[in-house]
Write a protein that holds these residues in place. Structure first.
Motif, PDB file in Angstrom:
ATOM      1  N   TRP A   8     -36.693  -5.742 -24.801  1.00 12.58           N
ATOM      2  CA  TRP A   8     -37.102  -6.461 -26.016  1.00 12.58           C
ATOM      3  C   TRP A   8     -35.886  -6.704 -26.904  1.00 12.58           C
ATOM      4  O   TRP A   8     -35.754  -7.764 -27.505  1.00 12.58           O
ATOM      5  N   PHE A   9     -35.002  -5.703 -27.007  1.00  8.20           N
ATOM      6  CA  PHE A   9     -33.806  -5.832 -27.823  1.00  8.20           C
ATOM      7  C   PHE A   9     -32.928  -6.972 -27.303  1.00  8.20           C
ATOM      8  O   PHE A   9     -32.362  -7.738 -28.092  1.00  8.20           O
ATOM      9  N   VAL A  10     -32.809  -7.103 -26.003  1.00 10.80           N
ATOM     10  CA  VAL A  10     -32.009  -8.183 -25.410  1.00 10.80           C
ATOM     11  C   VAL A  10     -32.595  -9.541 -25.788  1.00 10.80           C
ATOM     12  O   VAL A  10     -31.870 -10.456 -26.206  1.00 10.80           O
ATOM     13  N   VAL A  11     -33.913  -9.677 -25.670  1.00 13.90           N
ATOM     14  CA  VAL A  11     -34.560 -10.944 -26.039  1.00 13.90           C
ATOM     15  C   VAL A  11     -34.351 -11.230 -27.525  1.00 13.90           C
ATOM     16  O   VAL A  11     -34.054 -12.357 -27.914  1.00 13.90           O
ATOM     17  N   LEU A  12     -34.470 -10.203 -28.344  1.00 13.58           N
ATOM     18  CA  LEU A  12     -34.240 -10.370 -29.779  1.00 13.58           C
ATOM     19  C   LEU A  12     -32.809 -10.820 -30.053  1.00 13.58           C
ATOM     20  O   LEU A  12     -32.568 -11.723 -30.860  1.00 13.58           O
ATOM     21  N   ALA A  13     -31.851 -10.223 -29.375  1.00 15.70           N
ATOM     22  CA  ALA A  13     -30.450 -10.615 -29.549  1.00 15.70           C
ATOM     23  C   ALA A  13     -30.226 -12.065 -29.123  1.00 15.70           C
ATOM     24  O   ALA A  13     -29.454 -12.793 -29.758  1.00 15.70           O
ATOM     25  N   GLU A  14     -30.899 -12.484 -28.082  1.00 14.04           N
ATOM     26  CA  GLU A  14     -30.748 -13.857 -27.595  1.00 14.04           C
ATOM     27  C   GLU A  14     -31.375 -14.869 -28.542  1.00 14.04           C
ATOM     28  O   GLU A  14     -30.809 -15.938 -28.773  1.00 14.04           O
ATOM     29  N   THR A  15     -32.552 -14.547 -29.084  1.00 10.12           N
ATOM     30  CA  THR A  15     -33.254 -15.491 -29.962  1.00 10.12           C
ATOM     31  C   THR A  15     -32.769 -15.420 -31.403  1.00 10.12           C
ATOM     32  O   THR A  15     -32.871 -16.397 -32.134  1.00 10.12           O
ATOM     33  N   GLU A  16     -32.282 -14.247 -31.799  1.00  8.51           N
ATOM     34  CA  GLU A  16     -31.800 -13.982 -33.152  1.00  8.51           C
ATOM     35  C   GLU A  16     -32.882 -14.083 -34.223  1.00  8.51           C
ATOM     36  O   GLU A  16     -32.572 -14.180 -35.410  1.00  8.51           O
ATOM     37  N   HIS A  17     -34.155 -14.069 -33.804  1.00  9.48           N
ATOM     38  CA  HIS A  17     -35.274 -14.117 -34.744  1.00  9.48           C
ATOM     39  C   HIS A  17     -36.396 -13.229 -34.219  1.00  9.48           C
ATOM     40  O   HIS A  17     -36.850 -13.410 -33.084  1.00  9.48           O
ATOM     41  N   VAL A  18     -36.840 -12.298 -35.051  1.00  8.84           N
ATOM     42  CA  VAL A  18     -37.874 -11.352 -34.623  1.00  8.84           C
ATOM     43  C   VAL A  18     -39.156 -12.092 -34.249  1.00  8.84           C
ATOM     44  O   VAL A  18     -39.767 -11.801 -33.221  1.00  8.84           O
ATOM     45  N   THR A  19     -39.560 -13.056 -35.059  1.00 11.57           N
ATOM     46  CA  THR A  19     -40.799 -13.782 -34.793  1.00 11.57           C
ATOM     47  C   THR A  19     -40.722 -14.545 -33.474  1.00 11.57           C
ATOM     48  O   THR A  19     -41.662 -14.521 -32.674  1.00 11.57           O
ATOM     49  N   ASP A  20     -39.597 -15.220 -33.236  1.00  8.89           N
ATOM     50  CA  ASP A  20     -39.421 -15.969 -31.989  1.00  8.89           C
ATOM     51  C   ASP A  20     -39.390 -15.040 -30.782  1.00  8.89           C
ATOM     52  O   ASP A  20     -39.983 -15.335 -29.739  1.00  8.89           O
TER      53      ASP A  20
END
Length: 46
Positions: A8-20
């Motif tokens: 999840w952290f990796v996806v968050l880092a990639e999107t740079e937005h918690v909601t996205d």
């Protein structure tokens, strides 16, 4: 720390937005925020 939380952290880092990131992962934003807080606590970095 759980492997899911790291993924999840990796996806968050990639999107740079918690909601996205939450939408992409199919989880709620509060769930992702709590998981991020646990990761931050365990590694000792906000």
């Amino acid at each position: 720390m759980h492997l899911d939380e790291l993924q999840w952290f990796v996806v968050l880092a990639e999107t740079e937005h918690v909601t996205d990131a939450a939408a992409e992962l199919g989880i709620s934003q509060p769930t992702l925020s709590r998981a991020l807080a646990r990761v931050e606590e365990q590694v000792g970095v906000p």
